[in-house]
Motif scaffolding. Structure first.
Motif, mmCIF file in Angstrom:
data_model
loop_
_atom_site.group_PDB
_atom_site.id
_atom_site.type_symbol
_atom_site.label_atom_id
_atom_site.label_comp_id
_atom_site.label_asym_id
_atom_site.label_seq_id
_atom_site.Cartn_x
_atom_site.Cartn_y
_atom_site.Cartn_z
ATOM 1 N N LEU A 244 0.865 -1.168 0.000
ATOM 2 C CA LEU A 244 0.000 0.000 0.000
ATOM 3 C C LEU A 244 0.908 1.227 0.000
ATOM 4 O O LEU A 244 1.790 1.342 0.848
ATOM 5 N N VAL A 245 0.707 2.107 -0.946
ATOM 6 C CA VAL A 245 1.462 3.356 -0.994
ATOM 7 C C VAL A 245 0.454 4.473 -0.796
ATOM 8 O O VAL A 245 -0.406 4.699 -1.650
ATOM 9 N N ASN A 246 0.535 5.114 0.347
ATOM 10 C CA ASN A 246 -0.460 6.108 0.749
ATOM 11 C C ASN A 246 -1.875 5.523 0.686
ATOM 12 O O ASN A 246 -2.824 6.178 0.251
ATOM 13 N N GLY A 247 -1.974 4.288 1.126
ATOM 14 C CA GLY A 247 -3.279 3.657 1.230
ATOM 15 C C GLY A 247 -3.822 3.079 -0.047
ATOM 16 O O GLY A 247 -4.926 2.536 -0.059
ATOM 17 N N MET A 248 -3.077 3.178 -1.144
ATOM 18 C CA MET A 248 -3.550 2.661 -2.421
ATOM 19 C C MET A 248 -2.596 1.602 -2.946
ATOM 20 O O MET A 248 -1.443 1.535 -2.536
ATOM 21 N N ALA A 249 -3.097 0.791 -3.884
ATOM 22 C CA ALA A 249 -2.295 -0.298 -4.422
ATOM 23 C C ALA A 249 -1.019 0.238 -5.057
ATOM 24 O O ALA A 249 -1.052 1.179 -5.843
ATOM 25 N N GLY A 250 0.104 -0.365 -4.678
ATOM 26 C CA GLY A 250 1.381 0.060 -5.227
ATOM 27 C C GLY A 250 2.360 -1.085 -5.254
ATOM 28 O O GLY A 250 2.014 -2.235 -4.945
ATOM 29 N N LEU A 251 3.586 -0.764 -5.631
ATOM 30 C CA LEU A 251 4.647 -1.756 -5.711
ATOM 31 C C LEU A 251 5.917 -1.208 -5.082
ATOM 32 O O LEU A 251 6.230 -0.017 -5.226
ATOM 33 N N VAL A 252 6.627 -2.065 -4.399
ATOM 34 C CA VAL A 252 7.961 -1.757 -3.899
ATOM 35 C C VAL A 252 8.921 -2.656 -4.662
ATOM 36 O O VAL A 252 8.798 -3.885 -4.621
ATOM 37 N N ASN A 253 9.856 -2.057 -5.372
ATOM 38 C CA ASN A 253 10.760 -2.806 -6.238
ATOM 39 C C ASN A 253 12.183 -2.791 -5.692
ATOM 40 O O ASN A 253 12.692 -1.725 -5.317
ATOM 41 N N THR A 254 12.788 -3.952 -5.646
ATOM 42 C CA THR A 254 14.167 -4.065 -5.157
ATOM 43 C C THR A 254 15.038 -4.751 -6.205
ATOM 44 O O THR A 254 14.558 -5.563 -6.996
ATOM 45 N N VAL A 255 16.311 -4.412 -6.183
ATOM 46 C CA VAL A 255 17.311 -5.061 -7.029
ATOM 47 C C VAL A 255 18.435 -5.511 -6.114
ATOM 48 O O VAL A 255 19.056 -4.695 -5.438
ATOM 49 N N GLY A 256 18.678 -6.806 -6.071
ATOM 50 C CA GLY A 256 19.705 -7.319 -5.178
ATOM 51 C C GLY A 256 19.426 -7.023 -3.721
ATOM 52 O O GLY A 256 20.338 -6.857 -2.921
ATOM 53 N N GLY A 257 18.153 -6.936 -3.373
ATOM 54 C CA GLY A 257 17.770 -6.658 -1.994
ATOM 55 C C GLY A 257 17.735 -5.186 -1.637
ATOM 56 O O GLY A 257 17.270 -4.824 -0.560
ATOM 57 N N ALA A 258 18.208 -4.326 -2.526
ATOM 58 C CA ALA A 258 18.227 -2.881 -2.274
ATOM 59 C C ALA A 258 17.005 -2.232 -2.904
ATOM 60 O O ALA A 258 16.622 -2.572 -4.034
ATOM 61 N N LEU A 259 16.400 -1.293 -2.188
ATOM 62 C CA LEU A 259 15.221 -0.610 -2.690
ATOM 63 C C LEU A 259 15.568 0.178 -3.947
ATOM 64 O O LEU A 259 16.477 1.005 -3.956
ATOM 65 N N PHE A 260 14.821 -0.071 -5.020
ATOM 66 C CA PHE A 260 15.079 0.555 -6.315
ATOM 67 C C PHE A 260 14.027 1.611 -6.656
ATOM 68 O O PHE A 260 14.339 2.668 -7.199
ATOM 69 N N SER A 261 12.764 1.316 -6.339
ATOM 70 C CA SER A 261 11.712 2.289 -6.609
ATOM 71 C C SER A 261 10.462 1.954 -5.811
ATOM 72 O O SER A 261 10.250 0.806 -5.395
ATOM 73 N N VAL A 262 9.651 2.965 -5.591
ATOM 74 C CA VAL A 262 8.327 2.823 -4.999
ATOM 75 C C VAL A 262 7.337 3.387 -6.013
ATOM 76 O O VAL A 262 7.508 4.511 -6.496
ATOM 77 N N ILE A 263 6.326 2.599 -6.363
ATOM 78 C CA ILE A 263 5.352 3.018 -7.369
ATOM 79 C C ILE A 263 3.962 3.047 -6.753
ATOM 80 O O ILE A 263 3.521 2.081 -6.133
ATOM 81 N N SER A 264 3.295 4.163 -6.936
ATOM 82 C CA SER A 264 1.905 4.314 -6.497
ATOM 83 C C SER A 264 1.005 4.374 -7.727
ATOM 84 O O SER A 264 1.324 5.067 -8.701
ATOM 85 N N PHE A 265 -0.110 3.655 -7.681
ATOM 86 C CA PHE A 265 -1.078 3.663 -8.771
ATOM 87 C C PHE A 265 -2.394 4.249 -8.268
ATOM 88 O O PHE A 265 -2.880 3.853 -7.205
ATOM 89 N N THR A 266 -2.946 5.169 -9.020
ATOM 90 C CA THR A 266 -4.292 5.646 -8.741
ATOM 91 C C THR A 266 -5.222 4.976 -9.744
ATOM 92 O O THR A 266 -5.068 5.153 -10.955
ATOM 93 N N VAL A 267 -6.152 4.177 -9.227
ATOM 94 C CA VAL A 267 -7.074 3.418 -10.064
ATOM 95 C C VAL A 267 -8.469 4.016 -9.922
ATOM 96 O O VAL A 267 -8.985 4.167 -8.811
#
Length: 294
Positions: A244-267
């Motif tokens: 959940l990114v600010n309460g909405m569906a999102g993704l947390v992406n990692t590369v080699g265990g390190a945080l790469f990006s946080v994505i928030s989707f407004t649907v």
């Protein structure tokens, strides 16, 4: 317990609410903490016995502090906030610590719109529309009449409603659309990707100083779907975890265990109307993922 300890205890009862107000006003968790701390310092210097409604008094003080901070940003015009995403709040499920901050689906897309308001408009809108404060209490904070404060909130409301679509309330439905987006990105399926995007979709990508010109903004299905190859590389090169990114569906992406990006989707209407991607390494280092681990 002495008087100062008792005052501190009463203040702590209001801290979460005050931070929620400040976060909506500032879009920055660090600055929100600073605003709340300033409210405590002012309370500690005040004769608390003269305060009839402590919660209202503190909310007013935080509002004034945030207003000053927003005006200071405008005057400095350093690192304009229109060129960066607000701080995301990431969690795996609704939890008490985050609920007050993200209640009413205060997603990144809405916070971006709030950044476009003038400081008085933002304060009037946040305090009235989000926290129900009456205009006769808002007016002194911005040195306006209650009627003028009402007009500011109305003007802000029109801009917000026109620029920030109402998100679908069902988190399961949101997740289903995001899962379809991720599957299309991983599979390089252009048609499936287009199928989940709204015709007026907006993509904002904040990579920090690594991206010349600040935040990259793409508008419309053709421009966003044109990033299909980029989405495919991101989806296949990283490990994506639902969040959940600010309460909405999102993704947390990692590369080699390190945080790469946080994505928030407004649907909205079962289509993705906004995609907000934070990949700034400096700011990602400050993202709190403890809620995701619960």
């Amino acid at each position: 317990m002495n008087e100062q300890d008792l005052l501190a205890e009463h203040f702590e009862e209001h801290r979460t609410h005050l931070k929620a107000v400040a976060y909506r006003m500032l879009g920055s968790l660090t600055e929100a903490d600073d605003a709340v701390q300033e409210a405590w310092l002012r309370l500690a210097r005040t004769e608390a016995g003269d305060i009839g409604n402590l919660g209202g008094w503190l909310t007013t003080v935080v509002g004034r502090v945030c207003l000053d901070m927003l005006r200071s940003r405008t005057q400095r015009r350093e690192d304009p906030w229109e060129s960066r995403l607000p701080d995301p709040i990431v969690s795996g499920q609704a939890d008490p610590e985050h609920e007050a901050l993200i209640a009413d689906s205060v997603g990144l897309a809405l916070l971006v719109v709030l950044e476009s308001l003038t400081p008085p408009e933002r304060l009037a809108f946040v305090l009235h529309d989000m926290f129900g404060m009456p205009f006769d209490e808002i007016a002194p904070v911005i040195d306006r009449t209650p009627t003028a404060a009402r007009k500011l909130a109305s003007r802000a409301r029109q801009r917000v409603q026109g620029a920030a679509p109402e998100p679908d309330p069902d988190p399961v439905a949101q997740r289903r659309v995001v899962d379809a987006f991720l599957a299309a990105a991983r599979g390089g399926d252009f048609d499936a990707l287009v199928a989940v995007l709204d015709p007026e979709v907006v993509l904002r990508a904040d990579g920090g100083q690594a991206l010349p010109g600040g935040m990259k903004v793409l508008r419309g299905i053709d421009s966003v779907a044109g990033q299909a190859a980029t989405f495919h590389r991101m989806a296949t090169a990283s490990t994506s975890r639902p969040a959940l990114v600010n309460g909405m569906a999102g993704l947390v992406n990692t590369v080699g265990g390190a945080l790469f990006s946080v994505i928030s989707f407004t649907v909205s209407g079962e289509k993705i109307v906004a995609i907000d991607i934070l990949s700034d390494p400096e700011r990602l280092a400050a993202v709190d993922l403890t809620g995701l681990e619960r």
